[in-house]
Design an enzyme around this catalytic site. Structure first.
Site, PDB file in Angstrom:
ATOM      1  CB  SER A 254      -0.923  -0.005   1.221  1.00 24.34           C
ATOM      2  OG  SER A 254      -0.471   0.935   2.162  1.00 24.34           O
ATOM      3  CE  LYS A 255       0.456   4.645  -5.420  1.00 26.33           C
ATOM      4  NZ  LYS A 255      -0.177   5.376  -6.444  1.00 26.33           N
ATOM      5  NE  ARG A 256      -3.033   4.454   3.938  1.00 24.85           N
ATOM      6  CZ  ARG A 256      -3.848   4.378   2.888  1.00 24.85           C
ATOM      7  NH1 ARG A 256      -3.939   5.383   2.049  1.00 24.85           N
ATOM      8  NH2 ARG A 256      -4.575   3.312   2.684  1.00 24.85           N
TER       9      ARG A 256
END
Ligand code: GLU
Length: 485
Positions: A254-256
């Site tokens: 996930s981009k986070r």
């Protein structure tokens, strides 16, 4: 449709080049070069809230750094431009009008609140939220009234009922969706900006894209797009939905997620070699078969085929990346490694901004000594710390060694030798060590370990003569003096 393979990478330039995006772009590039086709980079910049300009630049720079170039895009133009959606709005309008005229799309006046309420009710009944079709059958009068109330219309696509939408995905094989599971979806927002599913179809059609390569997360968009192709009377391109990239815990990246560096720029900034990252990314979801894993760009181009894209998810393994990068680093031209390493040594405050010739020479020798150990240039800072600190940090094992019985004799003899050695060349240092061996009768580990430990604080390291030479006579004497009586 012409026979030329035409592929595209179509990022929303809301940020830097993500590894997943780089991989999509790379596969498009490899296929285009393998087939003498065309690779298009175009931008889906309709999300007006973000900084599109810098996003576009940083995407292009990231690709360029990786060694990926393109045949058509915002910077070099091409026969099917413009290559960003916000400059294409007038091209979309006739198609919107056509769909409305033919009754395949209609204005929808439902407000955000009304839609949210509708969704909540459906969810409460345990249903999948779908647009109810409320505005499908508005009469001209009702539309007029909505407009008079000042309501702005979005445009919805009328999804045909009872259809099975099937296609042969080049990666996933036969895929089917039921149109009844798709509610009438918005193709143009009330502000006149087209939505992704609509604009992407028009762009792919107008740019004569023959194969759409993109991430698996877009698979559920594809039936919507196919319905639009059909409604518009366009030929449907082929699709290849490439697998997800998972992190080391086998969870979707996930981009986070901060456990992985996800942006190409981060690797560039740490001094990875682009060809190593390119090689690594190429194998995230593709393999030519066989055991071999090291491929130059030319070999990737020669070997690439869509049929060898993998259906199963790829796991991003940082250790493997570093192993691969190390292979590239070892074989890289020394000057290149020096260029990459210098800014990191400067940032650490180890060396000044301006290097005179002797210092430059010294830095080159230092980098050469450690080149074999590097996966990326920033590692040079930790590896060479002992050359820049006033005092070495003593590992436990070193302390142990320095307490051995033979140590005073060895270090006293070596100290005196260094003190009297005018030139302190690597060759001279070799001779000195031989002399100490003769004088004290100690050899091998008993001789070298105490010297290494006293001078570097460590028990392992690179070639001892070279390490001592690069440390320089003054530092070596100073560090030895702590152990000499
Ligand atoms: N802008 C979309 C994305 O960045 C493009 C998807 C597509 O290739 O169709 O994911």
């Amino acid at each position: 449709m012409s026979d030329q393979v035409r592929v595209r990478y179509a990022p929303s330039p809301t940020g830097h080049l993500h590894l997943g995006g780089a991989r999509t772009a790379l596969y498009c590039y490899l296929l285009a070069r393998h087939t003498q086709g065309a690779f298009v980079v175009r931008f889906e910049d309709t999300d007006q809230t973000r900084h599109m300009e810098s996003g576009i630049q940083s995407q292009l720079e990231g690709l360029k750094w990786l060694g990926i170039d393109w045949d058509e895009s915002v910077d070099i133009g091409g026969p099917y431009g413009p290559y960003r959606q916000m400059e294409r709005l007038q091209l979309y309008q006739p198609f919107i009008d056509k769909l409305i005229e033919e009754g395949k799309a209609y204005p929808c006046y439902c407000s955000e609140e009304e839609l949210a309420q509708e969704r909540e009710k459906q969810e409460a009944r345990g249903e999948t939220p779908l647009y109810s079709g409320k505005c499908r059958h508005l009469t001209a009068g009702q539309r007029e009234r909505h407009r008079e109330e000042g309501r702005k219309a979005s445009i919805r696509f009328r999804v045909p009922e009872g259809l099975t939408i099937a296609f042969e995905d080049r990666v996933r094989g036969h895929v089917e969706f039921e149109s009844d599971g798709i509610g009438d979806f918005i193709i143009v927002r009330p502000d006149g900006i087209p939505m992704y599913n609509f604009a992407v179809v028009l762009d792919d059609h107008m740019m004569k894209i023959s194969l759409v390569i993109r991430g698996e997360e877009h698979l559920t968009n594809t039936p919507r797009q196919i319905l639009l192709y059909q409604a518009l009377g366009f030929d449907i391109p082929e699709f290849a939905h490439i697998s997800l990239i998972l992190n080391q815990d086998r969870k979707k990246m996930s981009k986070r997620d901060e456990s992985i560096m996800q942006f190409v720029e981060q690797y560039r900034d740490l001094g990875y070699l682009p060809e190593a990252l390119l090689n690594f990314i190429a194998l995230l979801g593709w393999s030519p078969g066989g055991e071999e894993e090291i491929f130059s760009k030319a070999e990737l181009i020669a070997n690439f085929s869509v049929d060898r894209l993998s259906k199963s998810p790829a796991v991003f393994d940082t250790d493997k990346l570093n192993w691969m990068s190390n292979l590239y680093m070892k074989n890289a031209d020394l000057n290149r490694v020096v260029e990459l390493a210098v800014p990191h040594l400067q940032k650490a405050g180890y060396i000044p901004e301006q290097l005179d010739a002797p210092l430059r020479q010294w830095v080159e020798s230092l980098v050469k000594l450690y080149q074999e150990q590097l996966s990326y240039a920033a590692e040079i800072v930790k590896l060479t710390e002992l050359f820049f600190k006033e005092e070495p940090e003593f590992e436990e094992e070193s302390k142990q060694i320095l307490s051995e019985e033979q140590v005073p004799a060895v270090l006293n003899s070596f100290y005196a030798g260094v003190r009297d050695d005018e030139d302190f060349t690597p060759e001279g240092i070799k001779q000195l060590l031989k002399h100490v061996q003769k004088e004290t009768g100690f050899k091998g580990k008993q001789l070298f370990m105490p010297i290494r430990a006293a001078v570097t604080g460590q028990t392992h390291g690179r070639d001892l003569d070279q390490t001592l030479y690069l440390l320089g006579k003054d530092k070596v004497l100073r560090r030895l003096s702590a152990f000499v009586r």
